[in-house]
Scaffold this motif. Structure first.
Motif, PDB file in Angstrom:
ATOM      1  N   GLY A   1       0.818  -1.104   0.038  1.00  0.00           N
ATOM      2  CA  GLY A   1       0.043   0.168  -0.120  1.00  0.00           C
ATOM      3  C   GLY A   1       0.765   1.218   0.109  1.00  0.00           C
ATOM      4  N   ILE A   2       0.075   2.388  -0.264  1.00  0.00           N
ATOM      5  CA  ILE A   2       0.868   3.741  -0.503  1.00  0.00           C
ATOM      6  C   ILE A   2      -0.126   4.620   0.172  1.00  0.00           C
ATOM      7  N   GLN A   3       0.317   5.322   1.305  1.00  0.00           N
ATOM      8  CA  GLN A   3      -0.332   6.465   2.130  1.00  0.00           C
ATOM      9  C   GLN A   3       0.214   7.856   1.339  1.00  0.00           C
ATOM     10  N   ILE A   4      -0.416   8.826   1.385  1.00  0.00           N
ATOM     11  CA  ILE A   4      -0.263  10.101   0.998  1.00  0.00           C
ATOM     12  C   ILE A   4      -1.015  11.306   1.705  1.00  0.00           C
ATOM     13  N   HIS A   5      -0.081  12.021   2.307  1.00  0.00           N
ATOM     14  CA  HIS A   5      -0.814  13.185   3.096  1.00  0.00           C
ATOM     15  C   HIS A   5      -0.215  14.404   2.868  1.00  0.00           C
ATOM     16  N   PRO A   6      -1.078  15.498   2.704  1.00  0.00           N
ATOM     17  CA  PRO A   6      -0.512  16.766   2.267  1.00  0.00           C
ATOM     18  C   PRO A   6       0.535  17.182   3.693  1.00  0.00           C
ATOM     19  N   VAL A   7       1.474  18.103   3.111  1.00  0.00           N
ATOM     20  CA  VAL A   7       2.317  18.907   4.194  1.00  0.00           C
ATOM     21  C   VAL A   7       2.028  20.061   4.029  1.00  0.00           C
ATOM     22  N   THR A   8       1.076  20.730   4.997  1.00  0.00           N
ATOM     23  CA  THR A   8       0.303  21.886   4.994  1.00  0.00           C
ATOM     24  C   THR A   8       1.544  23.140   5.327  1.00  0.00           C
ATOM     25  N   GLU A   9       2.459  22.837   5.950  1.00  0.00           N
ATOM     26  CA  GLU A   9       3.318  23.872   6.275  1.00  0.00           C
ATOM     27  C   GLU A   9       4.216  24.320   5.348  1.00  0.00           C
ATOM     28  N   PHE A  10       4.148  23.437   4.205  1.00  0.00           N
ATOM     29  CA  PHE A  10       5.149  23.710   3.144  1.00  0.00           C
ATOM     30  C   PHE A  10       4.015  24.094   1.651  1.00  0.00           C
ATOM     31  N   SER A  11       2.912  24.170   2.181  1.00  0.00           N
ATOM     32  CA  SER A  11       1.696  24.539   0.969  1.00  0.00           C
ATOM     33  C   SER A  11       1.136  25.822   1.114  1.00  0.00           C
ATOM     34  N   GLU A  12       0.941  26.446   0.004  1.00  0.00           N
ATOM     35  CA  GLU A  12       0.126  27.678   0.104  1.00  0.00           C
ATOM     36  C   GLU A  12      -0.817  27.622  -1.337  1.00  0.00           C
ATOM     37  N   THR A  13      -1.968  27.288  -1.031  1.00  0.00           N
ATOM     38  CA  THR A  13      -2.775  27.175  -2.110  1.00  0.00           C
ATOM     39  C   THR A  13      -3.155  28.369  -3.013  1.00  0.00           C
ATOM     40  N   SER A  14      -3.058  29.486  -2.389  1.00  0.00           N
ATOM     41  CA  SER A  14      -3.418  30.974  -3.011  1.00  0.00           C
ATOM     42  C   SER A  14      -2.168  31.146  -4.056  1.00  0.00           C
ATOM     43  N   ALA A  15      -0.905  30.462  -3.823  1.00  0.00           N
ATOM     44  CA  ALA A  15       0.216  30.523  -4.773  1.00  0.00           C
ATOM     45  C   ALA A  15       0.205  29.252  -5.653  1.00  0.00           C
ATOM     46  N   SER A  16      -0.593  28.237  -5.382  1.00  0.00           N
ATOM     47  CA  SER A  16      -0.538  27.063  -6.351  1.00  0.00           C
ATOM     48  C   SER A  16       0.787  26.295  -5.738  1.00  0.00           C
ATOM     49  N   ARG A  17       0.953  26.370  -4.633  1.00  0.00           N
ATOM     50  CA  ARG A  17       2.352  25.736  -4.051  1.00  0.00           C
ATOM     51  C   ARG A  17       1.762  24.341  -3.281  1.00  0.00           C
ATOM     52  N   TYR A  18       2.306  23.289  -3.530  1.00  0.00           N
ATOM     53  CA  TYR A  18       1.974  22.163  -2.810  1.00  0.00           C
ATOM     54  C   TYR A  18       2.950  20.994  -2.470  1.00  0.00           C
ATOM     55  N   ALA A  19       2.578  20.391  -1.240  1.00  0.00           N
ATOM     56  CA  ALA A  19       3.684  19.439  -0.759  1.00  0.00           C
ATOM     57  C   ALA A  19       2.880  18.320  -0.377  1.00  0.00           C
ATOM     58  N   PHE A  20       3.548  17.210  -0.495  1.00  0.00           N
ATOM     59  CA  PHE A  20       3.037  15.845  -0.135  1.00  0.00           C
ATOM     60  C   PHE A  20       3.917  15.063   0.512  1.00  0.00           C
ATOM     61  N   ARG A  21       3.511  14.252   1.378  1.00  0.00           N
ATOM     62  CA  ARG A  21       4.265  13.015   1.887  1.00  0.00           C
ATOM     63  C   ARG A  21       3.908  11.818   1.617  1.00  0.00           C
TER      64      ARG A  21
ATOM     65  N   VAL B   1       5.418   4.310   1.423  1.00  0.00           N
ATOM     66  CA  VAL B   1       5.281   2.822   0.624  1.00  0.00           C
ATOM     67  C   VAL B   1       5.596   1.947   1.541  1.00  0.00           C
ATOM     68  N   TYR B   2       4.656   1.015   1.884  1.00  0.00           N
ATOM     69  CA  TYR B   2       4.626  -0.424   2.463  1.00  0.00           C
ATOM     70  C   TYR B   2       4.944  -1.477   1.445  1.00  0.00           C
ATOM     71  N   THR B   3       5.981  -2.085   1.799  1.00  0.00           N
ATOM     72  CA  THR B   3       6.402  -3.078   0.624  1.00  0.00           C
ATOM     73  C   THR B   3       5.997  -4.451   1.235  1.00  0.00           C
ATOM     74  N   SER B   4       5.572  -4.548   2.674  1.00  0.00           N
ATOM     75  CA  SER B   4       5.004  -5.716   3.269  1.00  0.00           C
ATOM     76  C   SER B   4       4.124  -5.308   4.335  1.00  0.00           C
ATOM     77  N   SER B   5       3.479  -6.490   4.933  1.00  0.00           N
ATOM     78  CA  SER B   5       2.594  -6.205   6.107  1.00  0.00           C
ATOM     79  C   SER B   5       3.350  -5.636   7.151  1.00  0.00           C
ATOM     80  N   GLY B   6       4.666  -6.169   7.432  1.00  0.00           N
ATOM     81  CA  GLY B   6       5.302  -5.880   8.626  1.00  0.00           C
ATOM     82  C   GLY B   6       6.463  -4.651   8.372  1.00  0.00           C
ATOM     83  N   CYS B   7       6.123  -4.029   7.005  1.00  0.00           N
ATOM     84  CA  CYS B   7       7.175  -2.876   6.907  1.00  0.00           C
ATOM     85  C   CYS B   7       6.679  -1.632   7.490  1.00  0.00           C
ATOM     86  N   LYS B   8       7.701  -0.907   8.070  1.00  0.00           N
ATOM     87  CA  LYS B   8       7.602   0.381   8.739  1.00  0.00           C
ATOM     88  C   LYS B   8       7.293   1.533   7.904  1.00  0.00           C
ATOM     89  N   GLY B   9       7.525   1.484   6.569  1.00  0.00           N
ATOM     90  CA  GLY B   9       7.192   2.436   5.470  1.00  0.00           C
ATOM     91  C   GLY B   9       8.535   3.104   4.996  1.00  0.00           C
TER      92      GLY B   9
END
Length: 242
Positions: free
Chosen positions: A61-81, A84-92
């Motif tokens: 699986g892959i989890q995606i979250h916005p990084v709000t402190e580095f994003s500014e929607t008014s300037a069309s600036r975005y950042a995401f974190r 990736v989990y390669t297995s059920s026991g993977c820490k990511g």
């Protein structure tokens, strides 16, 4: 089975070919399918190629979250974190991606949010599966937009979520790209169906087609000749471009 990238008719330097052979051997990618691109003498992996590696490796699986402190929607600036989990026991495996009008193609201005998300996923996937080469979507744009001409009009910017007033349809943006870079519509359609992993373009989701349009715009701007070589490796279809 990967096809040898000789469609352009030019001989590649030995070190470049050796690098390609190693990449193909290690990750079982295909140049003909658009998994790898050659830009300015360097090999780059594509988002489609990374997803292929993840699927083959049975990514959990892959989890995606916005990084709000580095994003500014008014300037069309975005950042995401992305994680990736390669297995059920993977820490990511974590990767970050950012995008704003200064580091994306002018053809995808308004789609910075999707570009940032893709860049974060690509970086996390490269860490998770040991991909040492950069992805093409992570490359910033250094090409200035051409001056407007009487023959073609620039497509107005579209909103980051693909909705909203004045937002051109995905089909319209694709047609604009084809006209702008003088591409063969039938070959573009063949490439699009392969990129999206579907039998016909009608079977592709809106998100898949939007990702293809972003990918096509970036490649056409950075190395149109290489894109033409890629398109010429496909048999033309009888239907239209979208």
């Amino acid at each position: 089975m990967s096809r040898w990238p000789d469609q352009c008719g030019a001989k590649s330097p030995p070190l470049l070919l050796l690098a390609l052979v190693e990449i193909l051997r290690r990750h079982r990618l295909s140049v003909a399918s658009g998994d790898l691109l050659l830009i300015d003498g360097r090999w780059y992996v594509t988002h489609a190629g990374l997803l292929k590696i993840a699927a083959r490796s049975k990514c959990c699986g892959i989890q995606i979250h916005p990084v709000t402190e580095f994003s500014e929607t008014s300037a069309s600036r975005y950042a995401f974190r992305a994680t990736v989990y390669t297995s059920s026991g993977c820490k990511g495996f974590v990767g970050y991606g950012d995008a704003d009008p200064s580091n994306v193609s002018y053809l995808v201005h308004g789609a910075e949010m999707r570009v940032a998300e893709t860049r974060a996923v690509n970086r996390a996937l490269r860490k998770a599966y040991g991909i040492g080469i950069c992805s093409v979507e992570e490359i910033g744009s250094s090409v200035e937009p051409p001056q407007p001409s009487h023959e073609s009009k620039r497509v107005p910017p579209h909103s980051a979520n693909g909705n909203g007033s004045g937002s051109p349809k995905v089909r319209d943006r694709l047609c604009h790209l084809i006209r702008q870079h003088q591409l063969d519509p039938a070959l573009v359609k063949s490439y699009a169906t392969d990129f999206c992993g579907v039998q016909t373009l009608r079977d592709a989701t809106r998100e898949q087609v939007e990702n293809f349009v972003v990918h096509l715009a970036d490649w056409a701007e950075k190395d149109r000749n290489a894109l033409l070589c890629q398109l010429n490796s496909y048999p033309a279809q009888k239907e239209g471009a979208a």
